[in-house]
Design a protein around this motif. Structure first.
Motif, PDB file in Angstrom:
ATOM      1  N   ASN A  87      -5.018  11.977  -8.090  1.00  0.00           N
ATOM      2  CA  ASN A  87      -3.740  11.774  -8.809  1.00  0.00           C
ATOM      3  C   ASN A  87      -3.832  10.643  -9.821  1.00  0.00           C
ATOM      4  OD1 ASN A  87      -2.421  13.695  -7.324  1.00  0.00           O
ATOM      5  ND2 ASN A  87      -0.825  12.333  -6.546  1.00  0.00           N
ATOM      6  N   GLU A  88      -2.886  10.668 -10.750  1.00  0.00           N
ATOM      7  CA  GLU A  88      -2.710   9.537 -11.679  1.00  0.00           C
ATOM      8  C   GLU A  88      -2.462   8.270 -10.888  1.00  0.00           C
ATOM      9  OE1 GLU A  88      -3.344   7.752 -14.008  1.00  0.00           O
ATOM     10  OE2 GLU A  88      -2.394   8.745 -15.729  1.00  0.00           O
ATOM     11  N   ARG A  89      -2.738   7.136 -11.494  1.00  0.00           N
ATOM     12  CA  ARG A  89      -2.370   5.868 -10.863  1.00  0.00           C
ATOM     13  C   ARG A  89      -0.869   5.864 -10.596  1.00  0.00           C
ATOM     14  NH1 ARG A  89      -1.458   0.090 -13.034  1.00  0.00           N
ATOM     15  NH2 ARG A  89      -1.559   0.876 -15.161  1.00  0.00           N
ATOM     16  N   HIS A  90      -0.458   5.421  -9.419  1.00  0.00           N
ATOM     17  CA  HIS A  90       0.975   5.292  -9.148  1.00  0.00           C
ATOM     18  C   HIS A  90       1.491   4.128  -9.975  1.00  0.00           C
ATOM     19  CE1 HIS A  90       4.795   4.828  -7.240  1.00  0.00           C
ATOM     20  NE2 HIS A  90       4.579   5.884  -6.451  1.00  0.00           N
ATOM     21  N   TYR A  91       2.493   4.394 -10.802  1.00  0.00           N
ATOM     22  CA  TYR A  91       2.955   3.361 -11.741  1.00  0.00           C
ATOM     23  C   TYR A  91       4.092   2.510 -11.180  1.00  0.00           C
ATOM     24  CZ  TYR A  91       0.633   2.761 -16.217  1.00  0.00           C
ATOM     25  OH  TYR A  91      -0.235   2.368 -17.214  1.00  0.00           O
ATOM     26  N   GLY A  92       4.332   2.617  -9.861  1.00  0.00           N
ATOM     27  CA  GLY A  92       5.302   1.736  -9.208  1.00  0.00           C
ATOM     28  C   GLY A  92       6.688   1.836  -9.857  1.00  0.00           C
ATOM     29  N   GLY A  93       7.318   0.679  -9.966  1.00  0.00           N
ATOM     30  CA  GLY A  93       8.683   0.622 -10.508  1.00  0.00           C
ATOM     31  C   GLY A  93       8.776   0.978 -11.978  1.00  0.00           C
ATOM     32  N   LEU A  94       7.618   1.153 -12.634  1.00  0.00           N
ATOM     33  CA  LEU A  94       7.672   1.553 -14.053  1.00  0.00           C
ATOM     34  C   LEU A  94       7.828   3.070 -14.208  1.00  0.00           C
ATOM     35  CD1 LEU A  94       4.942  -0.736 -15.720  1.00  0.00           C
ATOM     36  CD2 LEU A  94       7.411  -1.092 -15.570  1.00  0.00           C
ATOM     37  N   THR A 120      -3.848  -6.055 -11.580  1.00  0.00           N
ATOM     38  CA  THR A 120      -2.425  -6.434 -11.482  1.00  0.00           C
ATOM     39  C   THR A 120      -1.559  -5.181 -11.416  1.00  0.00           C
ATOM     40  OG1 THR A 120      -2.891  -8.331 -12.867  1.00  0.00           O
ATOM     41  CG2 THR A 120      -0.562  -7.794 -12.529  1.00  0.00           C
ATOM     42  N   PRO A 121      -1.024  -4.846 -10.243  1.00  0.00           N
ATOM     43  CA  PRO A 121      -0.161  -3.661 -10.168  1.00  0.00           C
ATOM     44  C   PRO A 121       1.236  -3.962 -10.704  1.00  0.00           C
ATOM     45  CG  PRO A 121      -0.366  -4.679  -8.006  1.00  0.00           C
ATOM     46  CD  PRO A 121      -1.193  -5.520  -8.941  1.00  0.00           C
ATOM     47  N   PRO A 122       1.938  -2.973 -11.225  1.00  0.00           N
ATOM     48  CA  PRO A 122       3.358  -3.154 -11.563  1.00  0.00           C
ATOM     49  C   PRO A 122       4.154  -3.399 -10.276  1.00  0.00           C
ATOM     50  CG  PRO A 122       2.497  -1.111 -12.492  1.00  0.00           C
ATOM     51  CD  PRO A 122       1.468  -1.614 -11.547  1.00  0.00           C
ATOM     52  N   SER A 129      14.221   5.893  -4.320  1.00  0.00           N
ATOM     53  CA  SER A 129      14.792   5.910  -5.677  1.00  0.00           C
ATOM     54  C   SER A 129      14.354   7.184  -6.402  1.00  0.00           C
ATOM     55  CB  SER A 129      14.382   4.648  -6.448  1.00  0.00           C
ATOM     56  OG  SER A 129      12.979   4.607  -6.553  1.00  0.00           O
ATOM     57  N   GLU A 130      14.934   7.406  -7.556  1.00  0.00           N
ATOM     58  CA  GLU A 130      14.798   8.707  -8.243  1.00  0.00           C
ATOM     59  C   GLU A 130      13.339   9.166  -8.424  1.00  0.00           C
ATOM     60  OE1 GLU A 130      16.664   8.746 -12.077  1.00  0.00           O
ATOM     61  OE2 GLU A 130      16.394  10.920 -12.314  1.00  0.00           O
ATOM     62  N   PHE A 131      12.444   8.257  -8.772  1.00  0.00           N
ATOM     63  CA  PHE A 131      11.080   8.682  -9.087  1.00  0.00           C
ATOM     64  C   PHE A 131      10.063   8.313  -8.004  1.00  0.00           C
ATOM     65  CE2 PHE A 131      13.156   8.215 -13.336  1.00  0.00           C
ATOM     66  CZ  PHE A 131      13.278   9.590 -13.566  1.00  0.00           C
ATOM     67  N   ASP A 132      10.566   8.088  -6.800  1.00  0.00           N
ATOM     68  CA  ASP A 132       9.707   7.818  -5.641  1.00  0.00           C
ATOM     69  C   ASP A 132       9.209   9.149  -5.067  1.00  0.00           C
ATOM     70  OD1 ASP A 132       8.519   6.553  -3.441  1.00  0.00           O
ATOM     71  OD2 ASP A 132      10.352   6.744  -2.248  1.00  0.00           O
ATOM     72  N   GLN A 133       7.976   9.165  -4.519  1.00  0.00           N
ATOM     73  CA  GLN A 133       7.426  10.417  -3.962  1.00  0.00           C
ATOM     74  C   GLN A 133       7.532  10.503  -2.437  1.00  0.00           C
ATOM     75  OE1 GLN A 133       5.833   8.969  -6.789  1.00  0.00           O
ATOM     76  NE2 GLN A 133       7.054  10.564  -7.765  1.00  0.00           N
ATOM     77  N   ALA A 134       8.107   9.482  -1.793  1.00  0.00           N
ATOM     78  CA  ALA A 134       8.262   9.592  -0.336  1.00  0.00           C
ATOM     79  C   ALA A 134       9.136  10.815  -0.061  1.00  0.00           C
ATOM     80  CB  ALA A 134       8.914   8.332   0.214  1.00  0.00           C
ATOM     81  N   GLY A 135       8.736  11.655   0.878  1.00  0.00           N
ATOM     82  CA  GLY A 135       9.512  12.870   1.161  1.00  0.00           C
ATOM     83  C   GLY A 135       9.005  14.077   0.398  1.00  0.00           C
ATOM     84  N   PRO A 148       1.076   5.278  -1.844  1.00  0.00           N
ATOM     85  CA  PRO A 148       1.280   4.033  -2.577  1.00  0.00           C
ATOM     86  C   PRO A 148       2.712   3.863  -3.066  1.00  0.00           C
ATOM     87  CG  PRO A 148      -0.009   5.594  -3.882  1.00  0.00           C
ATOM     88  CD  PRO A 148       0.258   6.249  -2.574  1.00  0.00           C
ATOM     89  N   ALA A 149       3.120   2.598  -3.208  1.00  0.00           N
ATOM     90  CA  ALA A 149       4.396   2.286  -3.854  1.00  0.00           C
ATOM     91  C   ALA A 149       4.126   1.722  -5.242  1.00  0.00           C
ATOM     92  CB  ALA A 149       5.186   1.287  -3.018  1.00  0.00           C
ATOM     93  N   THR A 150       2.888   1.405  -5.511  1.00  0.00           N
ATOM     94  CA  THR A 150       2.394   0.992  -6.827  1.00  0.00           C
ATOM     95  C   THR A 150       0.884   0.890  -6.708  1.00  0.00           C
ATOM     96  OG1 THR A 150       2.583  -0.602  -8.647  1.00  0.00           O
ATOM     97  CG2 THR A 150       2.513  -1.518  -6.419  1.00  0.00           C
ATOM     98  N   GLU A 151       0.193   0.938  -7.861  1.00  0.00           N
ATOM     99  CA  GLU A 151      -1.263   0.787  -7.833  1.00  0.00           C
ATOM    100  C   GLU A 151      -1.750   0.116  -9.104  1.00  0.00           C
ATOM    101  OE1 GLU A 151      -3.285   4.527  -5.523  1.00  0.00           O
ATOM    102  OE2 GLU A 151      -2.375   5.013  -7.435  1.00  0.00           O
ATOM    103  N   CYS A 152      -2.772  -0.715  -8.955  1.00  0.00           N
ATOM    104  CA  CYS A 152      -3.548  -1.162 -10.120  1.00  0.00           C
ATOM    105  C   CYS A 152      -4.813  -0.298 -10.158  1.00  0.00           C
ATOM    106  CB  CYS A 152      -3.880  -2.649 -10.008  1.00  0.00           C
ATOM    107  SG  CYS A 152      -4.816  -3.045  -8.533  1.00  0.00           S
TER     108      CYS A 152
END
Ligand SMILES: O=C(O)[C@H](O)COP(=O)(O)O
Length: 248
Positions: A87-94, A120-122, A129-135, A148-152
């Protein structure tokens, strides 16, 4: 004995066009991305680089790119394997945020730190939240600590490499021509490993959408030509510029 590996970043997506941080959000290809995928397939066919097996992420922009390119190359029948590890890097809150607006808010240095620094992860995405993948059912089998919730980029290298060694290398070792269809940052992680790039050099490396990158690998699964070969160097150069300029 040498081995044949082709890396292909998905064609442009709806969110690439809208200049939004995407990460693990499952966005589809846009019309330009479909064309890029078709052209990618033509390039494979014309160079007689016909994959025997394809590895993709579990995100539709990579899956569709692979399907389209393989159909054009007459190889839609080959074995397919998919993994969240590509997968793409998880961009966290961005995730879901506008790149230009984020650049304005954060300033150049912080924006580029989040976008391209190695370690440095975001900020993490808020669960639920709307763009979270949990679930999301496609990750239901993943132990929660691996979601992940974010990744560098360093995190991507760490989660991608087991797949490289355990799934891709065995296919190469079996003499198969392997196509890996994935994402800007998961492919940066793989290229960092293949070309043995240090943490500073990888910062300046961008992967273009839709242009196959061919690596002939030696007996140690290292490139015979460092950096590999883009099958359409002019298109690659133009697409690399477009990636660099996102947010501007
Ligand atoms: O997730 C994204 O937004 C893109 O696929 C990669 O973005 P980047 O080039 O800003 O890292």
């Amino acid at each position: 004995m040498t081995y044949r590996l082709i890396l292909l970043r998905h064609g442009t997506s709806d969110w690439n066009a809208k200049n939004l941080f995407t990460g693990w959000v499952d966005v589809d290809l846009n019309a330009g991305g479909i064309e890029e995928a078709q052209r990618g397939g033509e390039l494979l066919r014309d160079r007689d680089l016909l994959p025997d097996v394809v590895h993709t992420s579990v995100l539709r922009r990579a899956i569709r790119t692979a399907n389209i390119a393989l159909e054009v190359a007459g190889r839609q029948w080959i074995d397919v394997r998919r993994s969240w590890r590509l997968n793409e890097r998880h961009y966290g809150g961005l995730q879901g945020k506008d790149k230009k607006q984020t650049l304005e808010e954060l300033g150049e240095e912080q924006f580029m730190l989040f976008r391209r620094s190695y370690d440095t992860p975001p900020p993490p995405i808020e669960r639920g939240s709307e763009f979270d993948q949990a679930g999301d059912p496609r990750y239901a089998g993943l132990p929660p600590e691996l979601l992940p919730a974010t990744e560098c980029l360093a995190d991507v290298v760490e989660r991608m490499l087991p797949y490289w060694y355990d799934a891709i290398v065995p296919d190469l070792r079996a003499g198969k021509t392997v196509l890996v269809t994935a994402h800007g940052n998961s492919l940066r992680a793989l290229v960092k490993h293949l070309d043995n790039l240090d943490e500073k050099t990888i910062v300046g490396l961008n992967i273009p959408t839709g242009v196959p990158l061919y690596y002939e690998l030696d007996e140690n699964f290292r490139p015979i030509v460092k950096g590999g070969e883009y099958l359409d160097p002019d298109a690659a150069a133009a697409a690399i510029e477009a990636v660099k300029n996102q947010g501007r």
